[in-house]
Scaffold this active site. Sequence first.
Site, PDB file in Angstrom:
ATOM      1  N   HIS A 123       9.487   7.714  -3.909  1.00 22.40           N
ATOM      2  CA  HIS A 123       9.336   6.490  -3.132  1.00 22.40           C
ATOM      3  C   HIS A 123      10.673   5.767  -3.075  1.00 22.40           C
ATOM      4  O   HIS A 123      11.175   5.299  -4.094  1.00 22.40           O
ATOM      5  CB  HIS A 123       8.270   5.593  -3.775  1.00 22.40           C
ATOM      6  CG  HIS A 123       6.890   6.144  -3.654  1.00 22.40           C
ATOM      7  ND1 HIS A 123       5.862   5.480  -3.019  1.00 22.40           N
ATOM      8  CD2 HIS A 123       6.365   7.317  -4.069  1.00 22.40           C
ATOM      9  CE1 HIS A 123       4.773   6.222  -3.062  1.00 22.40           C
ATOM     10  NE2 HIS A 123       5.031   7.334  -3.693  1.00 22.40           N
ATOM     11  N   CYS A 133      11.276   2.933  -2.111  1.00 23.63           N
ATOM     12  CA  CYS A 133      11.163   1.541  -2.543  1.00 23.63           C
ATOM     13  C   CYS A 133      11.396   1.420  -4.043  1.00 23.63           C
ATOM     14  O   CYS A 133      11.718   0.348  -4.546  1.00 23.63           O
ATOM     15  CB  CYS A 133       9.814   0.961  -2.155  1.00 23.63           C
ATOM     16  SG  CYS A 133       8.399   1.947  -2.656  1.00 23.63           S
ATOM     17  N   GLN A 139       0.268   6.207  -1.230  1.00 23.15           N
ATOM     18  CA  GLN A 139       0.131   7.634  -1.541  1.00 23.15           C
ATOM     19  C   GLN A 139      -1.285   8.029  -1.924  1.00 23.15           C
ATOM     20  O   GLN A 139      -1.756   9.108  -1.558  1.00 23.15           O
ATOM     21  CB  GLN A 139       1.113   8.030  -2.648  1.00 23.15           C
ATOM     22  CG  GLN A 139       1.248   9.524  -2.786  1.00 23.15           C
ATOM     23  CD  GLN A 139       2.282   9.933  -3.808  1.00 23.15           C
ATOM     24  OE1 GLN A 139       3.279   9.257  -4.006  1.00 23.15           O
ATOM     25  NE2 GLN A 139       2.043  11.041  -4.464  1.00 23.15           N
ATOM     26  N   CYS A 150       6.192   3.607   3.299  1.00 19.44           N
ATOM     27  CA  CYS A 150       5.500   2.742   2.357  1.00 19.44           C
ATOM     28  C   CYS A 150       4.991   1.525   3.126  1.00 19.44           C
ATOM     29  O   CYS A 150       5.758   0.864   3.826  1.00 19.44           O
ATOM     30  CB  CYS A 150       6.522   2.324   1.306  1.00 19.44           C
ATOM     31  SG  CYS A 150       6.090   0.918   0.326  1.00 19.44           S
ATOM     32  N   GLU A 151       3.702   1.222   2.994  1.00 23.67           N
ATOM     33  CA  GLU A 151       3.183   0.114   3.806  1.00 23.67           C
ATOM     34  C   GLU A 151       3.554  -1.245   3.225  1.00 23.67           C
ATOM     35  O   GLU A 151       3.360  -2.267   3.867  1.00 23.67           O
ATOM     36  CB  GLU A 151       1.666   0.211   3.972  1.00 23.67           C
ATOM     37  CG  GLU A 151       0.877  -0.187   2.762  1.00 23.67           C
ATOM     38  CD  GLU A 151      -0.624  -0.127   3.009  1.00 23.67           C
ATOM     39  OE1 GLU A 151      -1.046   0.441   4.025  1.00 23.67           O
ATOM     40  OE2 GLU A 151      -1.371  -0.650   2.181  1.00 23.67           O
ATOM     41  N   HIS A 152       4.080  -1.231   2.027  1.00 22.97           N
ATOM     42  CA  HIS A 152       4.417  -2.507   1.393  1.00 22.97           C
ATOM     43  C   HIS A 152       5.846  -2.946   1.660  1.00 22.97           C
ATOM     44  O   HIS A 152       6.129  -4.129   1.702  1.00 22.97           O
ATOM     45  CB  HIS A 152       4.180  -2.408  -0.120  1.00 22.97           C
ATOM     46  CG  HIS A 152       2.760  -2.094  -0.455  1.00 22.97           C
ATOM     47  ND1 HIS A 152       2.390  -1.208  -1.431  1.00 22.97           N
ATOM     48  CD2 HIS A 152       1.608  -2.554   0.068  1.00 22.97           C
ATOM     49  CE1 HIS A 152       1.074  -1.150  -1.496  1.00 22.97           C
ATOM     50  NE2 HIS A 152       0.571  -1.947  -0.602  1.00 22.97           N
ATOM     51  N   HIS A 153       6.753  -1.985   1.820  1.00 27.10           N
ATOM     52  CA  HIS A 153       8.150  -2.336   2.016  1.00 27.10           C
ATOM     53  C   HIS A 153       8.760  -1.744   3.279  1.00 27.10           C
ATOM     54  O   HIS A 153       9.923  -2.002   3.570  1.00 27.10           O
ATOM     55  CB  HIS A 153       9.000  -1.873   0.820  1.00 27.10           C
ATOM     56  CG  HIS A 153       8.575  -2.463  -0.481  1.00 27.10           C
ATOM     57  ND1 HIS A 153       7.700  -1.834  -1.331  1.00 27.10           N
ATOM     58  CD2 HIS A 153       8.881  -3.640  -1.071  1.00 27.10           C
ATOM     59  CE1 HIS A 153       7.493  -2.587  -2.386  1.00 27.10           C
ATOM     60  NE2 HIS A 153       8.198  -3.683  -2.259  1.00 27.10           N
TER      61      HIS A 153
END
Lengths: 239, 251
Positions: free
Chosen positions: B211, B213, B183, B142-145
Amino acid sequence: MEYQKAAELNGLCNGKIVTEYLCRNGFSELTVDAKKVAVQHKNETSRKEAEDESRLPALEEAYTTILRGLGENTDRQGLLKTPLRAAKAMQFLTKGYHETIYDVLNDAIFDEDHEELVIVKDIDMFSLCEHHLVPFFGKVHIGYLPSKKVVGLSKLARIVEIYSRRLQVQERLTKQIAMAISEALQPVGVAVVIEAAHMCMVMRGVQKMNSRTVTSAMLGAFREDPKAREEFLALTKSA
Amino acid sequence: MERSKQKQMNESENEADSAINGHFDGRVKIPGWSAGGAAGTPSTAPSSSVMESWREERTRSLEDNELSLPSIAAAYTTILRGLGEDPQRQGLLKTPWRAATAMQFFTKGYQEKIIDVLNDAIFDEDHDEMVIVKDIDMFSMCEHHLVPIFGRVHIGYLPNKRVLGLSKLARIVEIYSRRLQVQERLTKQIAVAITEALQPAGVGVVVEATHMCMVMRGVQKMNSKTVTSTMLGVFREDPKTRDEFLTLIRS
């Protein structure tokens, strides 16, 4: 005092009784004396929740370095706040360092004249592999034979949470849970079984998708009496 | 590290189009910029569509990996301290290096180009029925977390005289999933890569993933799955084709 040793393995002074522990990252006031360790770990944690906020900038910077080192562009829209989010996520995933068993258990131990097996099974567990910093997750089954004292059921799950939300090794996690229950309740026996999938094996390395690691800790009657162990294992087998 | 610094400078010129990962996915090729071994990359007129992505440059090489490993490992040591752990204890002694190598493995999609993977495995075959490869295990970050995402990918396409080696579909999934991803973007990149490579009559990609996250933190919903799909060409226009594809991947 076995519990004290187990608790030291992660989160505090790790694996050895230390006479002095000076930490560079902000709580250097914690100088641990060998004699004081027993008391210290009951009341103190290796990380205070209040300090989390102040640690964030350093963590954010570290994550920015990592993103750049991986060849990504830290200025693109999707990654702008990622260091902050990743730092907070990591702090959440290791929040077990904030908590002690005694905070969680103190009120919920009851005197009950019950001596039959009590099992809480299929407790979802999420932890971080201490070797690769990659998650591993699975289910925990806990059983104990009370000796006049029973514990609130959710407290078993809370004990799992405290120890699993740390940088862990599955073997140690199993043992810590078992010993914590043992210390708190002095039951006739405790059994803990953990079945987990390790992302460090699934996503990288050998890349075996379906492999599961199972560890167990049997204390007291569960270790000595094969029938008690059998009963526990039969009842926790998923249908 | 010179190479990556150069990339940083180039990036600031193209910030408007910064939504896509892998740096040069669909970007204008900077004249004179050579990423070393950039064989067969044309200098194109400005076109910022994702359609360019399959001809992209590698944004990272094996040497880059070696060079950046110490700084990533140092960053991980800082993280361990910041979390309240003792990086000197036996279990954590080599963890910064292991974690850094692991993270580089999880983002190894940046090291690979579609064109390397596909070049030999496109065959002329007079087949115009649907070809499906389903249940491809997918692992992404996940590029955010910076927490794993994992699940399955189902790919179907209607060839137009050209078919692709089946494992190459799985390799395309690997290249795009082993990155910092969202995704939705992953699904689209896979579909577009296949379209560009084969010019089929249609492509359908469905990604179903969990996910971490959402499972390990945040809302903590254990059983939730996210499903995204991209339908291109005939799959988008003809409902019957799409139905056939979706039924076949369910069974």
